[in-house]
Design an enzyme around this catalytic site. Structure first.
Site, PDB file in Angstrom:
ATOM      1  N   THR A   1       0.825  -1.209   0.000  1.00 43.87           N
ATOM      2  CA  THR A   1       0.000   0.000   0.000  1.00 43.87           C
ATOM      3  C   THR A   1       0.862   1.264   0.000  1.00 43.87           C
ATOM      4  OG1 THR A   1      -1.521   1.266   1.397  1.00 43.87           O
ATOM      5  CG2 THR A   1      -0.094  -0.269   2.532  1.00 43.87           C
ATOM      6  N   ASP A   2       0.279   2.360  -0.450  1.00 40.78           N
ATOM      7  CA  ASP A   2       0.992   3.650  -0.383  1.00 40.78           C
ATOM      8  C   ASP A   2       1.081   4.161   1.055  1.00 40.78           C
ATOM      9  OD1 ASP A   2      -1.670   4.373   0.005  1.00 40.78           O
ATOM     10  OD2 ASP A   2      -1.721   5.889  -1.579  1.00 40.78           O
ATOM     11  N   GLU A   3       0.266   3.573   1.969  1.00 38.82           N
ATOM     12  CA  GLU A   3       0.248   4.093   3.343  1.00 38.82           C
ATOM     13  C   GLU A   3       1.576   3.890   4.059  1.00 38.82           C
ATOM     14  OE1 GLU A   3      -3.156   3.524   5.728  1.00 38.82           O
ATOM     15  OE2 GLU A   3      -4.534   3.648   4.054  1.00 38.82           O
TER      16      GLU A   3
ATOM     17  N   TYR B   1      -1.951  -0.377  11.010  1.00 33.58           N
ATOM     18  CA  TYR B   1      -2.089  -1.061   9.713  1.00 33.58           C
ATOM     19  C   TYR B   1      -0.878  -0.791   8.832  1.00 33.58           C
ATOM     20  CZ  TYR B   1      -3.372  -1.576   4.788  1.00 33.58           C
ATOM     21  OH  TYR B   1      -3.362  -1.879   3.442  1.00 33.58           O
TER      22      TYR B   1
ATOM     23  N   LYS C   1       2.096  -3.287   7.379  1.00 31.81           N
ATOM     24  CA  LYS C   1       2.379  -3.479   5.945  1.00 31.81           C
ATOM     25  C   LYS C   1       3.843  -3.107   5.648  1.00 31.81           C
ATOM     26  CE  LYS C   1      -0.056  -4.578   3.031  1.00 31.81           C
ATOM     27  NZ  LYS C   1      -0.475  -5.902   2.497  1.00 31.81           N
TER      28      LYS C   1
HETATM   29  P1  NAD Z   1      -9.864  -7.200   2.117  1.00 31.19           P
HETATM   30  O1  NAD Z   1      -9.900  -6.924   3.582  1.00 31.19           O
HETATM   31  O2  NAD Z   1     -11.057  -6.916   1.286  1.00 31.19           O
HETATM   32  O3  NAD Z   1      -9.506  -8.744   1.872  1.00 31.19           O
HETATM   33  C1  NAD Z   1      -8.532  -9.412   2.604  1.00 31.19           C
HETATM   34  C2  NAD Z   1      -8.697 -10.903   2.345  1.00 31.19           C
HETATM   35  O4  NAD Z   1      -7.675 -11.594   3.085  1.00 31.19           O
HETATM   36  C3  NAD Z   1     -10.036 -11.465   2.818  1.00 31.19           C
HETATM   37  O5  NAD Z   1     -10.566 -12.344   1.849  1.00 31.19           O
HETATM   38  C4  NAD Z   1      -9.688 -12.231   4.096  1.00 31.19           C
HETATM   39  O6  NAD Z   1     -10.545 -13.325   4.348  1.00 31.19           O
HETATM   40  C5  NAD Z   1      -8.266 -12.680   3.789  1.00 31.19           C
HETATM   41  N1  NAD Z   1      -7.492 -12.907   5.018  1.00 31.19           N
HETATM   42  C6  NAD Z   1      -7.379 -12.063   6.082  1.00 31.19           C
HETATM   43  N2  NAD Z   1      -6.610 -12.642   7.027  1.00 31.19           N
HETATM   44  C7  NAD Z   1      -6.226 -13.857   6.544  1.00 31.19           C
HETATM   45  C8  NAD Z   1      -5.419 -14.915   7.059  1.00 31.19           C
HETATM   46  N3  NAD Z   1      -4.867 -14.841   8.277  1.00 31.19           N
HETATM   47  N4  NAD Z   1      -5.208 -15.996   6.270  1.00 31.19           N
HETATM   48  C9  NAD Z   1      -5.764 -16.082   5.037  1.00 31.19           C
HETATM   49  N5  NAD Z   1      -6.558 -15.135   4.523  1.00 31.19           N
HETATM   50  C10 NAD Z   1      -6.785 -14.024   5.261  1.00 31.19           C
HETATM   51  O7  NAD Z   1      -8.580  -6.438   1.579  1.00 31.19           O
HETATM   52  P2  NAD Z   1      -8.330  -5.675   0.191  1.00 31.19           P
HETATM   53  O8  NAD Z   1      -8.802  -4.301   0.321  1.00 31.19           O
HETATM   54  O9  NAD Z   1      -8.799  -6.533  -0.908  1.00 31.19           O
HETATM   55  O10 NAD Z   1      -6.733  -5.642   0.209  1.00 31.19           O
HETATM   56  C11 NAD Z   1      -5.975  -6.726  -0.321  1.00 31.19           C
HETATM   57  C12 NAD Z   1      -4.502  -6.395  -0.192  1.00 31.19           C
HETATM   58  O11 NAD Z   1      -4.218  -5.201  -0.911  1.00 31.19           O
HETATM   59  C13 NAD Z   1      -4.034  -6.149   1.236  1.00 31.19           C
HETATM   60  O12 NAD Z   1      -2.750  -6.703   1.380  1.00 31.19           O
HETATM   61  C14 NAD Z   1      -3.992  -4.639   1.365  1.00 31.19           C
HETATM   62  O13 NAD Z   1      -3.045  -4.237   2.305  1.00 31.19           O
HETATM   63  C15 NAD Z   1      -3.610  -4.244  -0.047  1.00 31.19           C
HETATM   64  N6  NAD Z   1      -4.058  -2.924  -0.497  1.00 31.19           N
HETATM   65  C16 NAD Z   1      -5.360  -2.549  -0.381  1.00 31.19           C
HETATM   66  C17 NAD Z   1      -5.777  -1.322  -0.883  1.00 31.19           C
HETATM   67  C18 NAD Z   1      -7.212  -0.870  -0.808  1.00 31.19           C
HETATM   68  O14 NAD Z   1      -7.492   0.298  -1.127  1.00 31.19           O
HETATM   69  N7  NAD Z   1      -8.146  -1.701  -0.425  1.00 31.19           N
HETATM   70  C19 NAD Z   1      -4.837  -0.472  -1.492  1.00 31.19           C
HETATM   71  C20 NAD Z   1      -3.505  -0.882  -1.582  1.00 31.19           C
HETATM   72  C21 NAD Z   1      -3.129  -2.122  -1.093  1.00 31.19           C
HETATM   73  O1  DAU Z   2      -4.119   4.042   0.499  1.00 31.64           O
HETATM   74  C1  DAU Z   2      -4.348   2.659   0.408  1.00 31.64           C
HETATM   75  C2  DAU Z   2      -5.175   2.218   1.580  1.00 31.64           C
HETATM   76  O2  DAU Z   2      -6.478   2.740   1.382  1.00 31.64           O
HETATM   77  C3  DAU Z   2      -5.222   0.712   1.749  1.00 31.64           C
HETATM   78  O3  DAU Z   2      -3.935   0.238   2.029  1.00 31.64           O
HETATM   79  C4  DAU Z   2      -6.169   0.310   2.879  1.00 31.64           C
HETATM   80  O4  DAU Z   2      -6.286  -1.098   2.942  1.00 31.64           O
HETATM   81  C5  DAU Z   2      -7.523   0.914   2.589  1.00 31.64           C
HETATM   82  O5  DAU Z   2      -8.388   0.642   3.674  1.00 31.64           O
HETATM   83  C6  DAU Z   2      -7.428   2.415   2.363  1.00 31.64           C
HETATM   84  O6  DAU Z   2      -7.120   3.122   3.595  1.00 31.64           O
HETATM   85  P1  DAU Z   2      -7.838   4.503   3.975  1.00 31.64           P
HETATM   86  O7  DAU Z   2      -7.761   4.661   5.439  1.00 31.64           O
HETATM   87  O8  DAU Z   2      -7.347   5.610   3.133  1.00 31.64           O
HETATM   88  O9  DAU Z   2      -9.339   4.147   3.480  1.00 31.64           O
HETATM   89  P2  DAU Z   2     -10.777   4.403   4.153  1.00 31.64           P
HETATM   90  O10 DAU Z   2     -11.787   4.040   3.115  1.00 31.64           O
HETATM   91  O11 DAU Z   2     -10.888   3.778   5.488  1.00 31.64           O
HETATM   92  O12 DAU Z   2     -10.797   5.981   4.341  1.00 31.64           O
HETATM   93  C7  DAU Z   2     -10.648   6.855   3.248  1.00 31.64           C
HETATM   94  C8  DAU Z   2     -10.699   8.281   3.801  1.00 31.64           C
HETATM   95  O13 DAU Z   2     -12.030   8.539   4.280  1.00 31.64           O
HETATM   96  C9  DAU Z   2      -9.768   8.513   4.983  1.00 31.64           C
HETATM   97  O14 DAU Z   2      -9.259   9.844   4.926  1.00 31.64           O
HETATM   98  C10 DAU Z   2     -10.678   8.380   6.197  1.00 31.64           C
HETATM   99  C11 DAU Z   2     -12.023   8.869   5.679  1.00 31.64           C
HETATM  100  N1  DAU Z   2     -13.213   8.235   6.306  1.00 31.64           N
HETATM  101  C12 DAU Z   2     -13.275   6.871   6.284  1.00 31.64           C
HETATM  102  C13 DAU Z   2     -14.344   6.231   6.876  1.00 31.64           C
HETATM  103  C14 DAU Z   2     -14.420   4.721   6.885  1.00 31.64           C
HETATM  104  C15 DAU Z   2     -14.206   9.008   6.858  1.00 31.64           C
HETATM  105  O15 DAU Z   2     -14.153  10.266   6.838  1.00 31.64           O
HETATM  106  N2  DAU Z   2     -15.267   8.385   7.448  1.00 31.64           N
HETATM  107  C16 DAU Z   2     -15.371   7.022   7.492  1.00 31.64           C
HETATM  108  O16 DAU Z   2     -16.354   6.497   8.067  1.00 31.64           O
END
Ligand code: NAD
Ligand code: DAU
Length: 346
Positions: free
Chosen positions: A130-132, A155, A159
């Site tokens: 992730t970019d975080e 988180y 990562k």
């Molecule tokens: P998600 O939470 O939707 O899915 C995570 C999946 O992992 C689920 O299917 C869950 O059952 C599985 N999982 C969790 N713990 C596990 C374990 N101990 N063993 C096996 N499986 C397990 O997540 P996502 O948003 O699809 O993110 C997927 C990946 O991409 C993550 O590594 C996250 O850090 C990364 N990522 C997410 C975002 C985003 O915006 N969502 C952005 C950049 C990177």
């Molecule tokens: O940048 C990549 C990341 O983006 C991924 O690595 C993470 O897995 C993914 O969850 C996401 O993280 P964020 O914290 O940026 O996403 P989230 O959707 O939780 O929040 C987006 C923005 O909105 C953040 O500034 C917080 C704000 N927010 C979020 C929620 C859930 C609110 O204001 N209210 C809310 O209820």
């Protein structure tokens, strides 16, 4: 080629699994997922009967099980997405993030190192990050592949730690790896704890839209299928032992995004303009809230020819349509423990 995809029942993972199963019938795809609250096999009903697709219910924290699966199936390559992924949950229970994101990744790295031949011919450990991990930006600037890691939430710290271990296994044991660091994804099948699906769900049900702090936090949004395409490219053509940033060239302050979402939802739901905006409620800020993320995706664009294929407006409309047309999916994932989570969080 036998590819282990972890976390394939989750949001991004399910799009990656679908793309690989459909595009590469000659590959065998093994989707390993523990099916936590975020994992949902309903995400993959359209491909579950395909002969090149196999589902394995397993926990990456269970090293014995992971080892015996590597022994049994002889995976050639790994695409590792399984993780605890929600920042707010990491603030409540950081250790769960260390277990899955750090120890779970270590278990996979060790299994790969111990089961693959020492020349690692035809092997790859592809780690999705992730970019975080880069922390927060000020008003200007972009995250590049050489930006220092500076994670602020449990988180992102977990990562960052897993990224470091992947890189260290490359340096120390010569394990061939690729890491990609992506910005915020949105699209179909995202669990409604994250901003966009949470707010779509609340608007449908006329529930308040809880905006953290002043709402002036910036994220760089990317349509999930564009992320899956980038993963496909990096997996096949990426330079080994390197990292690529992936982003949408698409920065939005939360409050502007929420207002756009409200306007589109009013039209889709046949409500008067301004109806959904009235649901916006400013609430206490997220602790350690990163002000701004924005990715410089020049490297993956130049080296691998990747760029986003949909505009934000197109992607958002597709996403909203998907949630409106899949109310049963939304109802299923918001039943059970979801209410308890929601009441505790908000
Ligand atoms: P998600 O939470 O939707 O899915 C995570 C999946 O992992 C689920 O299917 C869950 O059952 C599985 N999982 C969790 N713990 C596990 C374990 N101990 N063993 C096996 N499986 C397990 O997540 P996502 O948003 O699809 O993110 C997927 C990946 O991409 C993550 O590594 C996250 O850090 C990364 N990522 C997410 C975002 C985003 O915006 N969502 C952005 C950049 C990177
Ligand atoms: O940048 C990549 C990341 O983006 C991924 O690595 C993470 O897995 C993914 O969850 C996401 O993280 P964020 O914290 O940026 O996403 P989230 O959707 O939780 O929040 C987006 C923005 O909105 C953040 O500034 C917080 C704000 N927010 C979020 C929620 C859930 C609110 O204001 N209210 C809310 O209820």
């Amino acid at each position: 080629m036998k590819i282990l995809i972890t976390g394939g029942a989750g949001f991004i993972g399910s799009h990656v699994v679908r793309l690989f199963v459909n595009k590469y019938p000659e590959y065998e795809i093994f989707n390993l997922d523990a099916l936590t609250y975020a994992g949902n096999l309903e995400n993959l009903v359209d491909i579950e009967d395909r002969s090149n697709y196999h589902f394995i219910k397993a926990d990456i924290n269970n090293i014995l099980e992971i080892n015996s699966l590597f022994e049994k199936y002889k995976f050639d390559k790994v695409i590792h997405l399984a993780a605890e992924s929600h920042v707010d949950r990491s603030i409540k229970d950081p250790l769960a993030f260390v277990k899955t994101n750090v120890i779970g990744t270590m278990n996979l790295l060790n299994a790969a190192k111990d089961h693959w031949s020492k020349d690692y011919k035809n092997n790859l450990f592809y780690h999705i990050s992730t970019d975080e991990v880069y922390g927060t930006l000020g008003e200007t600037g972009l995250f590049t592949e050489s930006t220092s890691y500076d994670p602020n939430s449990p988180y992102s710290a977990s990562k960052a730690s897993s990224d470091h271990f992947v890189r260290a296994y490359g340096e120390t044991y010569d394990l061939p790896y690729i890491i990609t660091n992506c910005s915020n994804n949105y699209g179909p099948n995202q669990f409604p704890e994250k901003l966009i699906p949470l707010f779509i769900n609340n608007i449908i049900d006329n529930i308040n839209l809880p905006v953290y702090g002043d709402g002036k936090y910036t994220r760089d949004w990317l349509y999930v299928i564009d992320h899956a395409v980038a993963i496909d490219l990096a997996f096949h053509n990426g330079k080994l032992k390197s990292t690529y940033n992936i982003g949408g060239f698409n920065e939005w302050q939360n409050i502007d995004l929420v207002k756009l979402l409200c306007d589109i939802m009013d039209v889709k739901l046949g409500r008067d303009k301004g109806t959904s905006e009235k649901l916006i409620t400013y609430i206490k800020d997220r602790p350690g809230h990163d002000k701004r993320y924005a990715i410089d995706a020049t490297k993956i664009n130049k080296e691998l020819g990747w760029k986003p294929s949909v505009t934000f407006e197109e992607g958002l409309e597709k996403t909203i349509d998907w949630y409106l047309n899949n109310k049963k999916w939304l109802d299923n994932v918001t039943s059970g423990d979801y209410q308890k989570y929601y009441n505790e969080q908000y």
